[in-house]
Design an enzyme around this catalytic site. Structure first.
Site, PDB file in Angstrom:
ATOM      1  N   GLN A  87       0.862  -1.187   0.000  1.00  0.00           N
ATOM      2  CA  GLN A  87       0.000   0.000   0.000  1.00  0.00           C
ATOM      3  C   GLN A  87       0.897   1.236   0.000  1.00  0.00           C
ATOM      4  O   GLN A  87       1.804   1.346   0.817  1.00  0.00           O
ATOM      5  CB  GLN A  87      -0.873   0.009   1.249  1.00  0.00           C
ATOM      6  CG  GLN A  87      -1.783   1.227   1.337  1.00  0.00           C
ATOM      7  CD  GLN A  87      -2.410   1.348   2.712  1.00  0.00           C
ATOM      8  OE1 GLN A  87      -1.761   1.821   3.634  1.00  0.00           O
ATOM      9  NE2 GLN A  87      -3.648   0.907   2.835  1.00  0.00           N
ATOM     10  N   TYR A 128      -5.784  11.211   4.484  1.00  0.00           N
ATOM     11  CA  TYR A 128      -4.470  11.422   3.885  1.00  0.00           C
ATOM     12  C   TYR A 128      -4.637  12.145   2.547  1.00  0.00           C
ATOM     13  O   TYR A 128      -5.742  12.522   2.167  1.00  0.00           O
ATOM     14  CB  TYR A 128      -3.723  10.095   3.749  1.00  0.00           C
ATOM     15  CG  TYR A 128      -3.355   9.489   5.088  1.00  0.00           C
ATOM     16  CD1 TYR A 128      -2.585  10.193   6.006  1.00  0.00           C
ATOM     17  CD2 TYR A 128      -3.795   8.222   5.444  1.00  0.00           C
ATOM     18  CE1 TYR A 128      -2.256   9.647   7.236  1.00  0.00           C
ATOM     19  CE2 TYR A 128      -3.468   7.666   6.676  1.00  0.00           C
ATOM     20  CZ  TYR A 128      -2.695   8.385   7.565  1.00  0.00           C
ATOM     21  OH  TYR A 128      -2.378   7.853   8.784  1.00  0.00           O
ATOM     22  N   ARG A 139      -8.057   1.819  -1.457  1.00  0.00           N
ATOM     23  CA  ARG A 139      -8.658   1.840  -0.120  1.00  0.00           C
ATOM     24  C   ARG A 139      -9.332   3.185   0.071  1.00  0.00           C
ATOM     25  O   ARG A 139      -8.691   4.228  -0.019  1.00  0.00           O
ATOM     26  CB  ARG A 139      -7.580   1.641   0.939  1.00  0.00           C
ATOM     27  CG  ARG A 139      -8.139   1.629   2.336  1.00  0.00           C
ATOM     28  CD  ARG A 139      -7.070   1.349   3.349  1.00  0.00           C
ATOM     29  NE  ARG A 139      -7.665   1.180   4.657  1.00  0.00           N
ATOM     30  CZ  ARG A 139      -7.029   0.651   5.679  1.00  0.00           C
ATOM     31  NH1 ARG A 139      -5.792   0.244   5.532  1.00  0.00           N
ATOM     32  NH2 ARG A 139      -7.619   0.546   6.839  1.00  0.00           N
TER      33      ARG A 139
END
Length: 186
Positions: A54, A124, A172
């Site tokens: 990731q 994020y 995600r």
């Protein structure tokens, strides 16, 4: 890996020092960093497992004391009261970051991982562009959902071009940011 899980996910791997979330965050922004992660990839494969890396940029949730540079985001809004105010990314800086995500994804593929996961959650960088809570831009990277999605879609398109049609890309996403004007499922 020996236990038969579907795949192992090495999460939250940094694509650029500017987006480093913590001093010991795993990074893949250089070939040297990627070579060290390859050791893990090879060990998982040797045990019969699959592994996905990731990749992420912490954006406005980073700290300049960790990154050594000003933190960045879609708009000059701190992640939480009392946190640093990020520098609003210019269009040129956004375009550079699209390439940085693509280069990191290419490194993931080149070290033999079985897929790459783009972190678009938890406030994020990519998530903060998607959110009307943190993205107050009025240019092509802000406004309605189409504008707010543009950065993430450009990253996804460029990553796909770099890794090819058969390399798995996982995204995600946050279903709910739990803040007014934030992302929500319904």
């Amino acid at each position: 890996a020996r236990g038969g899980v579907g795949y192992l996910n090495v999460e939250h791997t940094g694509i650029h020092p500017q987006g480093k979330a913590s001093p010991k965050m795993l990074m893949i922004h250089t070939d040297e960093h990627a070579a060290k992660i390859k050791t893990l990839v090879d060990a998982v494969h040797a045990a019969g497992g699959k592994i996905v890396i990731q990749i992420n940029h912490a954006g406005r949730q980073a700290f300049s004391a960790v990154t050594g540079s000003p933190i960045v985001g879609p708009s000059p809004l701190p992640a939480l009261p009392g946190m640093e105010t990020p520098h609003e990314l210019s269009i040129g800086e956004i375009e550079e970051l699209v390439e940085i995500y693509a280069a990191a994804s290419e490194r993931v593929k080149n070290i033999g991982a079985d897929g790459v996961e783009l972190h678009l959650a938890h406030g994020y960088l990519l998530c903060s562009f998607l959110s009307s809570f943190s993205n107050q831009r009025t240019d092509r990277y802000g406004g309605d959902l189409t504008g707010r999605s543009r950065f993430a879609l450009e990253v996804l398109k460029t990553v796909r071009e770099r890794v090819g049609p058969d390399f798995p890309i996982i995204c995600r996403l946050s279903g709910d940011e739990y803040v007014d004007q934030g992302l929500k499922i319904a």
